[in-house]
Write a protein that holds these residues in place. Structure first.
Motif, mmCIF file in Angstrom:
data_model
loop_
_atom_site.group_PDB
_atom_site.id
_atom_site.type_symbol
_atom_site.label_atom_id
_atom_site.label_comp_id
_atom_site.label_asym_id
_atom_site.label_seq_id
_atom_site.Cartn_x
_atom_site.Cartn_y
_atom_site.Cartn_z
ATOM 1 N N VAL A 401 -3.535 -0.079 0.478
ATOM 2 C CA VAL A 401 -2.224 0.500 0.766
ATOM 3 C C VAL A 401 -1.335 -0.563 1.417
ATOM 4 C CG1 VAL A 401 -3.169 2.820 1.039
ATOM 5 C CG2 VAL A 401 -2.998 1.329 3.036
ATOM 6 N N ASP A 402 -0.029 -0.255 1.498
ATOM 7 C CA ASP A 402 0.889 -1.163 2.183
ATOM 8 C C ASP A 402 1.155 -0.658 3.604
ATOM 9 O OD1 ASP A 402 2.631 0.984 1.893
ATOM 10 O OD2 ASP A 402 3.697 0.093 0.197
ATOM 11 N N ILE A 403 1.958 -1.425 4.332
ATOM 12 C CA ILE A 403 2.210 -1.105 5.743
ATOM 13 C C ILE A 403 2.875 0.240 5.895
ATOM 14 C CG2 ILE A 403 3.569 -1.763 7.768
ATOM 15 C CD1 ILE A 403 3.057 -4.639 7.167
ATOM 16 N N GLU A 404 3.887 0.521 5.091
ATOM 17 C CA GLU A 404 4.635 1.772 5.247
ATOM 18 C C GLU A 404 3.758 2.988 4.982
ATOM 19 O OE1 GLU A 404 7.599 2.347 6.552
ATOM 20 O OE2 GLU A 404 7.543 0.199 7.010
ATOM 21 N N THR A 405 2.879 2.894 3.994
ATOM 22 C CA THR A 405 1.963 4.008 3.709
ATOM 23 C C THR A 405 1.046 4.257 4.896
ATOM 24 O OG1 THR A 405 2.002 3.481 1.348
ATOM 25 C CG2 THR A 405 0.189 4.876 2.132
ATOM 26 N N LYS A 407 1.647 3.475 8.082
ATOM 27 C CA LYS A 407 2.431 4.007 9.198
ATOM 28 C C LYS A 407 2.784 5.474 8.976
ATOM 29 C CE LYS A 407 5.832 1.340 10.587
ATOM 30 N NZ LYS A 407 6.960 0.399 10.482
ATOM 31 N N GLN A 408 3.139 5.823 7.775
ATOM 32 C CA GLN A 408 3.489 7.222 7.496
ATOM 33 C C GLN A 408 2.283 8.144 7.637
ATOM 34 O OE1 GLN A 408 6.509 8.606 7.159
ATOM 35 N NE2 GLN A 408 7.228 6.531 7.660
ATOM 36 N N ALA A 409 1.101 7.629 7.268
ATOM 37 C CA ALA A 409 -0.118 8.427 7.429
ATOM 38 C C ALA A 409 -0.366 8.727 8.909
ATOM 39 C CB ALA A 409 -1.316 7.689 6.830
ATOM 40 N N CYS A 410 -0.086 7.755 9.760
ATOM 41 C CA CYS A 410 -0.251 7.974 11.201
ATOM 42 C C CYS A 410 0.824 8.909 11.734
ATOM 43 C CB CYS A 410 -0.213 6.643 11.943
ATOM 44 S SG CYS A 410 -0.454 6.797 13.729
ATOM 45 N N MET A 411 2.053 8.733 11.264
ATOM 46 C CA MET A 411 3.152 9.568 11.740
ATOM 47 C C MET A 411 2.926 11.034 11.398
ATOM 48 S SD MET A 411 5.928 9.277 13.486
ATOM 49 C CE MET A 411 6.511 7.597 13.357
ATOM 50 N N GLY A 412 2.294 11.291 10.257
ATOM 51 C CA GLY A 412 2.042 12.664 9.847
ATOM 52 C C GLY A 412 0.730 13.226 10.357
ATOM 53 N N GLY A 431 -3.647 -3.663 1.652
ATOM 54 C CA GLY A 431 -4.222 -3.756 2.981
ATOM 55 C C GLY A 431 -5.212 -2.655 3.301
ATOM 56 N N ILE A 432 -5.751 -2.771 4.503
ATOM 57 C CA ILE A 432 -6.723 -1.809 5.024
ATOM 58 C C ILE A 432 -6.083 -1.107 6.216
ATOM 59 C CG2 ILE A 432 -9.018 -1.515 6.035
ATOM 60 C CD1 ILE A 432 -9.782 -4.196 4.700
#
Length: 847
Positions: A401-405, A407-412, A431-432
């Motif tokens: 995955v990329d950085i935004e994916t 971060k969004q997974a954490c935000m949700g 990335g991991i």
């Protein structure tokens, strides 16, 4: 130097052996304590007092009352009662004692014993306690009042005697000299040469070098299919170090690690072949060595040196990046830099301090949130971006995955505290991603050639101040100064009046609440704050963390024990206090923990409950954690009592009460092992004619019913949670257990597989002979669990029906859907193996 030290050691040892062989009974006092008496027969009793046992008093304040002693060439292994400080409490231990100079008793007593095993480190005994090797072959530790504290559970197993071996292993043996029970099979925090740590066993460190109580809820070391793994406890536990060695044998018999002189090795023994691998090389011992999991998470090997004393010769888990890769090197929420310099995370744009040090004088104590995260949908969140920061745990939640994916997974994900993103070279889109639910020490890897690009994005509340925009004004020559002054005075009067109004209003609200609390039905005792503060020794003995607050042990002036819940937080405390007092103040049932009284003083809100001396159920049912293996008759009784308590809440109260957080930690046991349901802090009251209620997700991962995904909640969520607890009691394991082989991590998945293959007997607690003997009846009980675990909540039984089945008045429904594996587990199986049993994004977080 080494040859000289060995020569001196040999001279001392030879001198001592000559004295001992000359006449052990004629030795003067300094030599008397070191007689060789490592064996005892049946019907032998040892009392913890000066007249019965030889006392060895050491300069650090510790005292050893020896029961058995094995005198070797250099070390002396001793088992007996050990204490320190004021010596008001003792633990039964095996310790290493080095005989330096038999002519210098003062030198001897400065060489403090090293504890390598203990039977009762969490339950110390007093002066006058008794250890007995009974006539039926059971080693039993009784406190001074006669209560049983610990036992080997070997009655009737043909035990002939006990032997403290020259390797430091306490062994109960039969007439053929075969091992019936041994301390090597029950490790605490240490390993000796030849000792094995098997899959399913754990090392848990003590609190400190002088406090031998087990350090619960922090570090542990265990063996899995993946090798040797060290974890720091969180939800789920976070891996921080170890040795990876994946096992692919399908019919493995034993997986373990063993401590040898020179190495620490991994073994997998199967029916087809055997596999071994040296994990760590250790310097060859010139004397005695022992391995110990330390309170700070290090796994160290100590060796006795005649010149320097006990010396660390190996630190096995230390990462190549050093101390910073230990989870608490700088405490929680902190950054560790070169030379273990500790700092708190800050935001550079805009400049904002979201974290503060817990102690400015001790930076390694960690950092706390200035404004805690709230997961109720009312608080906006942002990220602090930290570049070139690595996190110790390699556990992965998302790959490719990329950085935004990430971060969004954490935000949700409500329970996610940070998004850790790593990627190789320049491929930022591959990335991991890791989403830890608790944030420990992070490491600054800038400029040290770290092989991965790593960044941490910490989730924080969006509290950026909105700056008032000051309107631009042109210079005016004519200004009405009187109007400005008059307006200011008027504004000041309005502000003062408003403040007075608010203060009087809050005071009246407090008075109304106080008046309301005085007439809560069923509340016969209202305690004063000072009384509870004194009873709990200033809230010093914490029993645990419950809904909305911490629970402390206390003793009233009349000697009666109580448990005091001290509510915490500001936004929810008043509402939760009133709700809990009103809802359970008048509820009385033999299988519900009784609320005795309460205290409302200033901002303090406390609830006083009856004290449950045997603690929570989780202490007694999980292999590796439990203090005593409960027999089938006790487990049946506990299961029935839990069911009765829930049935009362659901169907017999004036208002239906849904508990919403049934788990072993919320089932308490009194002195007679009577079970009582506790902690209604998350309860939801609904009217008798109301069939379902919409509410936000609550509870604990692993025990949540599938319908939480749709937020249609009835009392059947408690039935589902009861089914999970029932299964754990029958199997003697947790619903998610990483110490098991990977395919057996999830208890529900194992349950479904065994059901389909007709192998439910394989799930019966294999560490209890009594449970194995009652296997057929236990399997019948599993059918009741399957009824409670139906995915469709309308097909689950009521708790009153469960009670009838347990009492033999009904039978389990036959037409059941056996596909009861939680759908969230199936969804997660497509991701990395280290995912937790439930996606954190759908949870409100554990209590």
């Amino acid at each position: 130097m080494w040859m000289m030290a060995s020569m001196i050691s040999s001279i001392y040892t030879t001198f001592f052996l000559i004295l001992y062989c000359y006449s052990s009974t004629a030795l003067p006092y300094p030599y008397g304590p070191y007689h060789n008496y490592p064996i005892a027969n049946l019907s032998t009793k040892w009392t913890n007092n000066e007249s019965s046992l030889t006392s060895l008093n050491f300069t650090d304040g510790s005292r050893m009352r020896a029961i058995l002693m094995r005198v070797g060439n250099l070390p002396i292994f001793t088992c007996g009662f050990l204490c320190n400080g004021t010596c008001t409490s003792y633990i039964f231990v095996i310790a290493i004692f080095i005989l330096i100079d038999p002519l210098n008793i003062e030198l001897e007593y400065q060489n403090h014993p090293k504890v390598v095993w203990s039977a009762n480190r969490d339950f110390p005994v007093r002066h006058g306690a008794i250890l007995t090797l009974t006539e039926v072959g059971e080693l039993v530790l009784l406190d001074a009042n006669g209560s049983t504290v610990w036992t080997t559970n070997t009655a009737g197993k043909s035990v002939a005697g006990v032997n403290l071996t020259d390797s430091g292993n306490l062994v109960l043996y039969d007439i053929h000299n075969s091992v019936v029970w041994q301390s090597f099979d029950h490790p605490t925090d240490s390993l000796l040469f030849g000792q094995k740590l098997f899959q399913g066993q754990r090392l848990i460190p003590s609190v400190s070098s002088t406090n031998w109580t087990a350090q619960k809820g922090l570090y542990s070391l265990q063996v899995t299919d993946e090798g040797l793994e060290a974890y720091v406890e969180s939800n789920p536990p976070q891996y921080y170090s170890g040795y990876g060695e994946r096992v692919t044998h399908k019919r493995k018999l034993d997986i373990y690690v063993e401590f040898f002189n020179g190495n620490f090795s991994f073994f997998a023994i199967s029916a087809e072949d055997s596999y071994s691998e040296v994990m760590f090389r250790i310097p060859q011992a010139s004397s005695i060595q022992y391995m110990k999991l330390m309170p700070d998470g290090h796994l160290k090997v100590f060796e006795w040196n005649l010149v320097t004393g006990w010396t660390v010769v190996a630190d096995l888990l230390t990462h190549h990046l050093g101390e910073c890769f230990y989870p608490l090197a700088c405490g929680r929420n902190a950054i560790c830099s070169a030379n273990q310099q500790c700092s708190c995370p800050t935001s550079s744009s805009p400049r904002m301090d979201y974290f503060k040090r817990l102690n400015d004088l001790q930076p390694n104590m960690g950092c706390s949130e200035v404004t805690p995260l709230i997961c109720d949908g009312t608080q906006a969140h942002v990220f602090i971006a930290l570049k070139d920061i690595e996190y110790f745990s390699s556990m992965t939640d998302m790959v490719g995955v990329d950085i935004e994916t990430c971060k969004q997974a954490c935000m949700g994900n409500c329970s996610c505290k940070a998004a850790v993103f790593r990627y190789p070279h320049s491929d930022v889109s591959n990335g991991i991603c890791s989403l830890p639910s608790e944030l420990f020490t992070m490491t600054n890897v800038a400029g040290n050639g770290y092989q991965l690009n790593s960044s941490v994005f910490i989730k924080v509340p969006n509290v950026t101040s909105t700056l008032s925009l000051l309107p631009k004004r042109k210079n005016r020559v004519a200004i009405n100064l009187g109007s400005v002054i008059g307006g200011s005075v008027f504004l000041l009067i309005m502000i003062v009046g408003y403040v007075v109004f608010i203060v009087q209003k809050q005071k009246r609200i407090g008075e109304i609440e106080e008046e309301y609390l005085d007439v809560v039905p069923g509340m016969t005792i209202r305690f004063c704050y000072e009384e509870l503060k004194s009873a709990t020794e200033n809230f010093g003995k914490k029993l645990g963390q419950g809904g909305f607050g911490s629970v402390f042990e206390g003793t009233l002036k009349d000697g009666s024990k109580i448990a005091v819940k001290r509510l915490e937080g500001l936004a929810q405390v008043k509402k939760s206090f009133l709700a809990e007092v009103e809802s359970i103040g008048s509820i009385h049932h033999v299988n519900l923990v009784r609320l005795i009284g309460f205290c409302a003083w200033k901002s303090e809100r406390l609830l006083v409950y009856e004290f449950m001396s045997n603690g929570s159920l989780d202490r007694w049912i999980y292999h590796g954690d439990r203090e005593y293996v409960l027999e089938w008759v006790h487990r049946k009784k506990i299961i029935l009592e839990i069911a009765k308590g829930l049935a009362y809440l659901h169907e017999e109260c004036r208002h239906k009460i849904i508990h919403l957080d049934i788990k072993p930690q919320n089932i308490l046991l009194d002195n007679d092992f009577n079970a009582k349901v506790s902690d209604f802090g998350l309860s939801k009251l609904i009217d008798r004619n109301q069939s379902q209620v919409m509410t936000t997700m609550r509870g604990t991962p692993g025990y949540l019913a599938p319908e939480w995904l749709g937020s249609i909640i009835t009392e059947k969520v408690d039935v589902y949670s009861f089914g999970i607890v029932l299964l754990e009691i029958l199997c003697g394991r947790k619903n998610f257990d990483r110490s098991q082989p990977e395919e057996k991590w999830h208890l529900l998945a194992v349950f479904q597989s065994c059901w389909e293959q007709g192998m439910l007997l394989d799930m019966v607690d294999r560490y209890s002979e009594d449970m194995q003997a009652q296997g057929i009846e236990v399997v019948e009980m599993m059918k009741l669990a399957s009824w409670c675990l139906q995915t469709d909540f309308t097909r689950r039984p009521s708790m009153s029906t469960v009670v009838k089945v347990l009492e033999g008045g009904m039978t389990v429904e036959s037409n059941l859907n056996y596909n009861f594996t939680d759908p969230r587990i199936q969804k997660n199986n497509s991701h990395e193996k280290d995912l937790t049993p439930l996606l954190p994004s759908i949870l409100s977080g554990p209590r």
